[in-house]
Design a protein around this motif. Structure first.
Motif, PDB file in Angstrom:
ATOM      1  N   UNK A 157       0.804  -1.215   0.000  1.00 59.76           N
ATOM      2  CA  UNK A 157       0.000   0.000   0.000  1.00 59.76           C
ATOM      3  C   UNK A 157       0.845   1.278   0.000  1.00 59.76           C
ATOM      4  N   UNK A 158       2.142   1.150  -0.245  1.00 56.23           N
ATOM      5  CA  UNK A 158       3.019   2.312  -0.158  1.00 56.23           C
ATOM      6  C   UNK A 158       2.719   3.332  -1.257  1.00 56.23           C
ATOM      7  N   UNK A 159       3.265   4.529  -1.068  1.00 51.14           N
ATOM      8  CA  UNK A 159       3.061   5.630  -2.000  1.00 51.14           C
ATOM      9  C   UNK A 159       3.446   5.240  -3.420  1.00 51.14           C
ATOM     10  N   UNK A 160       2.540   5.368  -4.405  1.00 55.62           N
ATOM     11  CA  UNK A 160       2.841   4.922  -5.778  1.00 55.62           C
ATOM     12  C   UNK A 160       3.952   5.720  -6.441  1.00 55.62           C
ATOM     13  N   UNK A 161       4.076   7.007  -6.108  1.00 55.71           N
ATOM     14  CA  UNK A 161       5.156   7.810  -6.690  1.00 55.71           C
ATOM     15  C   UNK A 161       6.499   7.311  -6.174  1.00 55.71           C
ATOM     16  N   UNK A 162       6.565   7.053  -4.872  1.00 54.01           N
ATOM     17  CA  UNK A 162       7.783   6.526  -4.276  1.00 54.01           C
ATOM     18  C   UNK A 162       8.149   5.182  -4.891  1.00 54.01           C
ATOM     19  N   UNK A 163       7.150   4.331  -5.071  1.00 55.75           N
ATOM     20  CA  UNK A 163       7.381   3.000  -5.649  1.00 55.75           C
ATOM     21  C   UNK A 163       7.897   3.111  -7.086  1.00 55.75           C
ATOM     22  N   UNK A 164       7.269   3.983  -7.880  1.00 54.01           N
ATOM     23  CA  UNK A 164       7.683   4.140  -9.274  1.00 54.01           C
ATOM     24  C   UNK A 164       9.083   4.740  -9.375  1.00 54.01           C
ATOM     25  N   UNK A 165       9.372   5.713  -8.514  1.00 53.15           N
ATOM     26  CA  UNK A 165      10.683   6.358  -8.544  1.00 53.15           C
ATOM     27  C   UNK A 165      11.776   5.368  -8.149  1.00 53.15           C
ATOM     28  N   UNK A 166      11.491   4.538  -7.160  1.00 52.94           N
ATOM     29  CA  UNK A 166      12.475   3.541  -6.736  1.00 52.94           C
ATOM     30  C   UNK A 166      12.726   2.525  -7.843  1.00 52.94           C
ATOM     31  N   UNK A 167      11.661   2.060  -8.504  1.00 51.52           N
ATOM     32  CA  UNK A 167      11.830   1.123  -9.612  1.00 51.52           C
ATOM     33  C   UNK A 167      12.665   1.732 -10.728  1.00 51.52           C
ATOM     34  N   UNK A 168      12.403   2.999 -11.025  1.00 47.28           N
ATOM     35  CA  UNK A 168      13.161   3.717 -12.040  1.00 47.28           C
ATOM     36  C   UNK A 168      14.625   3.798 -11.642  1.00 47.28           C
ATOM     37  N   UNK A 169      14.861   4.091 -10.362  1.00 50.41           N
ATOM     38  CA  UNK A 169      16.221   4.234  -9.857  1.00 50.41           C
ATOM     39  C   UNK A 169      16.992   2.925  -9.989  1.00 50.41           C
ATOM     40  N   UNK A 170      16.337   1.815  -9.670  1.00 50.58           N
ATOM     41  CA  UNK A 170      16.985   0.505  -9.739  1.00 50.58           C
ATOM     42  C   UNK A 170      17.200   0.069 -11.190  1.00 50.58           C
ATOM     43  N   UNK A 171      16.178   0.236 -12.018  1.00 43.85           N
ATOM     44  CA  UNK A 171      16.258  -0.228 -13.405  1.00 43.85           C
ATOM     45  C   UNK A 171      17.318   0.507 -14.211  1.00 43.85           C
ATOM     46  N   UNK A 172      17.524   1.777 -13.898  1.00 41.96           N
ATOM     47  CA  UNK A 172      18.455   2.587 -14.693  1.00 41.96           C
ATOM     48  C   UNK A 172      19.633   3.096 -13.865  1.00 41.96           C
ATOM     49  N   UNK A 173      19.977   2.360 -12.820  1.00 39.37           N
ATOM     50  CA  UNK A 173      21.043   2.801 -11.915  1.00 39.37           C
ATOM     51  C   UNK A 173      22.370   3.025 -12.636  1.00 39.37           C
ATOM     52  N   UNK A 174      22.635   2.221 -13.664  1.00 38.75           N
ATOM     53  CA  UNK A 174      23.921   2.318 -14.357  1.00 38.75           C
ATOM     54  C   UNK A 174      24.095   3.623 -15.133  1.00 38.75           C
ATOM     55  N   UNK A 175      22.976   4.235 -15.522  1.00 41.75           N
ATOM     56  CA  UNK A 175      23.088   5.476 -16.306  1.00 41.75           C
ATOM     57  C   UNK A 175      22.622   6.699 -15.521  1.00 41.75           C
ATOM     58  N   UNK A 176      22.153   6.481 -14.299  1.00 42.83           N
ATOM     59  CA  UNK A 176      21.640   7.598 -13.506  1.00 42.83           C
ATOM     60  C   UNK A 176      22.625   8.092 -12.458  1.00 42.83           C
ATOM     61  N   UNK A 177      23.781   7.452 -12.378  1.00 44.20           N
ATOM     62  CA  UNK A 177      24.760   7.833 -11.370  1.00 44.20           C
ATOM     63  C   UNK A 177      25.148   9.301 -11.529  1.00 44.20           C
ATOM     64  N   UNK A 178      24.923  10.069 -10.473  1.00 38.33           N
ATOM     65  CA  UNK A 178      25.273  11.486 -10.514  1.00 38.33           C
ATOM     66  C   UNK A 178      24.183  12.393 -11.036  1.00 38.33           C
ATOM     67  N   UNK A 179      23.083  11.813 -11.549  1.00 39.27           N
ATOM     68  CA  UNK A 179      21.994  12.634 -12.070  1.00 39.27           C
ATOM     69  C   UNK A 179      21.297  13.380 -10.938  1.00 39.27           C
ATOM     70  N   UNK A 180      20.979  14.647 -11.164  1.00 44.58           N
ATOM     71  CA  UNK A 180      20.318  15.468 -10.162  1.00 44.58           C
ATOM     72  C   UNK A 180      18.936  15.904 -10.649  1.00 44.58           C
ATOM     73  N   UNK A 181      18.016  16.051  -9.711  1.00 42.24           N
ATOM     74  CA  UNK A 181      16.708  16.620  -9.994  1.00 42.24           C
ATOM     75  C   UNK A 181      16.675  18.034  -9.433  1.00 42.24           C
ATOM     76  N   UNK A 182      16.215  18.981 -10.234  1.00 39.85           N
ATOM     77  CA  UNK A 182      16.140  20.373  -9.788  1.00 39.85           C
ATOM     78  C   UNK A 182      14.726  20.665  -9.295  1.00 39.85           C
TER      79      UNK A 182
END
Length: 223
Positions: A157-182
């Motif tokens: 039942x966790x927050x869907x935005x948090x869940x989606x963001x975490x999945x995105x982070x894991x799936x694309x970890x190799x290319x997201x290293x150092x990426x920042x959100x403004x």
């Protein structure tokens, strides 16, 4: 594989034995339900130690398992007081599973009202005869399985935005290293945003608000 942190606040000396049982039960249900995460259990015996680890926020807890009675405190108190403190000043979003050896009729009506008003996810009597199992019977102690089932459901039942963001982070970890959100002119790592969403803090709250507004506008434009 995702990790979920569970904090148990209970002054019962046998809690370590219970945790071992929770792990064994979860391992069975995890395989049966094809769950994609592991559970990390942390245990605090006192309310003050629980407040300390929660306020430090070095660990983001997905679910808190809080006992009803704390007679061994300097001033004997109830777990509901900790629940109220958490909601007022520590974390408005994490899931709370409340459990007790007492029969439901032994709690007074004000305590039930406080549990409801402070958004407790589930109330679990330690007497396993009062509730039916929801998932496959693991053949372990029924009351222990009911607690594990409540934890699983709370994570589901966790927050869907948090869940989606975490999945995105894991799936694309190799290319997201150092990426920042403004966000509001400040740069944050994706991990920082994810943790702040779970803690119901900035910049996570602002990120969720912006994301929802963008989604609504995109939907309206499509119409």
């Amino acid at each position: 594989m995702f990790e979920r942190n569970i904090l148990i606040i209970d002054d019962e000396e046998d809690t370590e034995i219970s945790i071992d049982a929770y792990v064994d039960i979860f391992d069975v249900l995890k395989k049966d339900m094809n769950l994609n995460y592991t559970l990390n259990f942390h245990w605090e015996k006192t309310i003050e130690d629980a407040k300390k680890i929660l306020n430090e926020k070095d660990i983001v807890f997905d679910t808190l398992l809080i006992d009803y009675d704390f007679p061994n405190e300097v001033i004997p108190t109830k777990g509901i007081n900790l629940v109220k403190t958490i909601r007022e000043s520590i974390n408005k979003r994490c899931k709370i599973v409340f459990y007790t050896m007492h029969a439901p009729h032994e709690l007074n009506s004000q305590e039930y009202i406080d549990l409801i008003n402070n958004d407790v996810f589930r109330f679990v009597p330690k007497d396993g005869d009062l509730i039916e199992l929801k998932y496959t019977n693991t053949k372990f102690n029924k009351s222990d399985q009911l607690i594990v089932e409540a934890i699983i459901d709370s994570i589901k039942d966790e927050n869907p935005v948090s869940k989606a963001l975490e999945s995105f982070l894991v799936d694309y970890s190799s290319i997201l290293d150092g990426l920042k959100l403004t966000i509001d002119g400040e740069d944050y790592s994706i991990q920082k945003v994810l943790e702040s969403i779970r803690l119901y803090e900035e910049p996570g709250n602002k990120f969720v608000q912006n994301l929802l507004e963008m989604s609504i506008m995109d939907y309206l434009e499509m119409k």
